[in-house]
Design an enzyme around this catalytic site. Sequence first.
Site, PDB file in Angstrom:
ATOM      1  N   SER A  85       0.786  -1.233   0.000  1.00  0.00           N
ATOM      2  CA  SER A  85       0.000   0.000   0.000  1.00  0.00           C
ATOM      3  C   SER A  85       0.815   1.278   0.000  1.00  0.00           C
ATOM      4  O   SER A  85       0.255   2.357  -0.175  1.00  0.00           O
ATOM      5  CB  SER A  85      -0.958   0.015   1.184  1.00  0.00           C
ATOM      6  OG  SER A  85      -2.001  -0.900   0.961  1.00  0.00           O
ATOM      7  N   GLY A 141       2.680  -0.795   4.239  1.00  0.00           N
ATOM      8  CA  GLY A 141       2.218  -1.679   3.162  1.00  0.00           C
ATOM      9  C   GLY A 141       2.165  -3.118   3.630  1.00  0.00           C
ATOM     10  O   GLY A 141       3.065  -3.575   4.321  1.00  0.00           O
TER      11      GLY A 141
END
Lengths: 469, 466
Positions: free
Chosen positions: A69, A316
């Site tokens: 992410s 992430g």
Amino acid sequence: MTTAPLAGTSLDSARAQEALEDLIARHDIPGAGFAALRDGEVVATAAAGVANLDTGLRVTDGTIWQPGSIGKTYCTVLVMQLVDEGLVDLDRPVSGYIPGLRFADETATRTVTVRQLLSHTSGIDGDRIDETGALFGRSDDAVQRYVASLADLDQIVEPGRLWSYCNAGYIVLGRLVEVIRGATYESVLREKLLEPAGLGNTFCFPEEVVARNTAVGHMPSPDGTLKVAPIWVMGRSGGPAGVVPYASMTDLVRFADILVRGGIAADGTRILSAESVAEMQRPHAECPERELLGGHWGLGLLAKLDPGPAVYGHDGNTLGQTAAMRYVPERNLAFALITNRHQTNMLFAELCNAIVDDWAGITTARQRKPVEGMQVDASERFTGTYANVAAEIPVALSDGALSMELRPRRALAEPLDLTPFPLRPLDDATFLARIDIVDDDLQVAFLEPDAGGRPRYLHFGGRLYRRTA
Amino acid sequence: MATDVRTIDLGALHAELEERVGEAAQRLGVPGVAIGLYAGGQEDYLYHGITSLENPLAVDAATLFQIGSTTKTYTATIMMMLVEQGLVDLDAPVRTYVPELRLKDDSAAQSVTVLQLLNHTAGWSGDLHESTGDGDDARERFLAILAKATQNDPPGKVASYNNAAVNLAGLVIERVTGKTYEAVVNEMLLQPLGMAESFFFLNDVITRKFVVGHRKRKEQMQVTRPYALPRAVAPAGGIISTAADQVRYARFHLGDGTAPDGSRLLSDASLQRMRQPTASLHGAVLGDFVGISWLMRDVGGVRVLAHGGSTNGQQSSFDIVPERDFAVTILTNADEGALLHRELTEWILATYLGAVEPEVEPLPLTDEDAEALSGRYSAVHAYVDVARDGDALRLVISYTPDGERMIREIVGEVPEPKPIHVKLIPGDRFVVVDGDARGMKGHILREGDAVRALNVGGRLAYRTTA
């Protein structure tokens, strides 16, 4: 506000290497990578362990990882470039830019703005990801097909009110980029960011990284042993939400350096206006996870503002890799850590405390722990069932102790713990859930009490869940 | 005729084979090799070297190689299974199953049959490498590219290596089954044969141990990129596999059409049918005849069925000998591996089977022939310029601008045009007498007295007037 003394607190590759190897040994992590940059120069890198437990390929500084992410920050840069060029107004409804865009809620369709998507305040019930590509494929129209499927996606809360991490929102932003640029998301990412910024070890397609030193993810199986995660190539429609890019740690911090420098790459190429970077960093919403995610959210960035200096960045999580990127504009530095073990987010603070905080002059907070013996009055009011599109969370009270379960609504590729998590109070509306499978405590916040004092929302793992019972 | 039918003892020959592989790999600079042998119930494997010069891991039983065009035989095998299920008629026009097939030549589009897709006689230029993306519709989208293919000969007339035709065969398979090509191969062949280490998709490769391709550039062996697997081409060359899985596949073709658990996948009659010659390859580089996908040649009187593979930097061979219940597959991770597998296969056939093809004496070059053969020939993206050089002919292969662009896309750079010399041999053929391709045979296609085309590397290059 404190400014820690910087003289004499150095960070070099040897120190980073030692700390990283220690971290992976103590926490049973196959491999990890780290890079730190200051004043435009990479000052330390570390590469520990193996990229793949089955093959034994060793991690190097050239290893290509899946930062997950953190890719949303790249997506945000592409959107802000459109703002810089006068092609997008952050406060206009996104449906004005994407013909045919529809959500289930009519008001949302008409009013959700680009800004709300960037700051996770659109309220869209957003955890729909095509993990394997089975739904929307891998052709050039993958993002388009995903966005066309959102007509049945409801709101978890009205637009503009509360912060709820929304993957769907970023895929819509990716589609915005595609529509305005008239090209695929990956080609815009390459043309408008990777190439001008000289990020030669950042890639958009699995085909580009397969013949390189590429890290694969690992996940614990039910019996606790670590296995190579079976899915590396994730569905192409998830690109703007973080399936792309793939990058080395050095390239990741060099990307962060663009933001440190107010939008300019190392060679002086302007990627983004200074105003746009400032807007990205401006807090737009409060984020309940204060320790893990800083407490505030900007555009495509978490923001930890108190105590200073301000730290921005993004985390992430893919299927088996965990990443964190942070930068400190006031100190002119950036750093990033990644491991190829599923959900090792809590180790980031541990590593920072060991080698980064002193060097950077910051204090990376660990998750608050419950105070011994703390009681919360009227725990009954928290009980019930909360849900969003991805999962259901029943909260129960038994012998005076609260607990919750996490029941996904569809089959997931990741391992799950289906037993109840005990909830221990941090304050009168915030708890810690003990999650054994990731060996950590995750925060659970109860929000928006109704007239009877019963919370209407539960916030967990970055997402809102609305009371259904 | 091989009159001594030896009992093959794979174990006894292993040490010498190992030595030869090591020597050849060293000499040719091939980083990694995997060999699988089968003879009358025995299996033997040999693993040598490393997967990648950049990220070296030892080649072993679990190591995946791109088997390239050996995949064409899988496509053909599936087609035969569908014929037995009554879903496909080999002699039916392809338009029966793909009504919207368009080619530059409409009469060819009307008449080309399914069989002609599987024996290289479809007649259009077959090296159409444009990408059609990575979706399930990759073969559907390939139809638009086929529509631009130049028809060189009417379907069924001559054999000229044709990848595009096999991609189209894959689409036929998809149309009649309603499933993707990869899913069909998995269901109908890989699973029943217990081939658990054979894959089509990057996701399955990237998490495992696999070789990357290599090529010598400026005297240095280097990793080739991309690790190309365009989805449209899966039916013509997409399988990634291990030596052991390839031996499982070989044993199936050497058997009676049943799977290891006894269930019948294909009738023995269909297995045999695939080995009946359907078109001549003129004793050129690919062999004497093509059956239904099998490239067939006689080595010292012993019939060998073959289909090797060639991808971006990985070269492999796959040879089966039904009359001797024997198979050998050599998988390598370098372009130079083509020389290695040719040398070793020749030695293996001679040593293990006593099968040796006698050397052919070159013929003198007459003025007549030199005159008739000299000039320029063109293939889809290349030119071949032929001129007399003493007792031999000198051939120079160069690329059109489009060809250069494509080669750069696939391979990363355009190789230097190196002249090769050939001499004429009986059967209206020629043999390369120098360089890496020494020993490779080509053939001359005439129309009356005039030379119409040269078969170079399996493909026809047509005489131009220029």
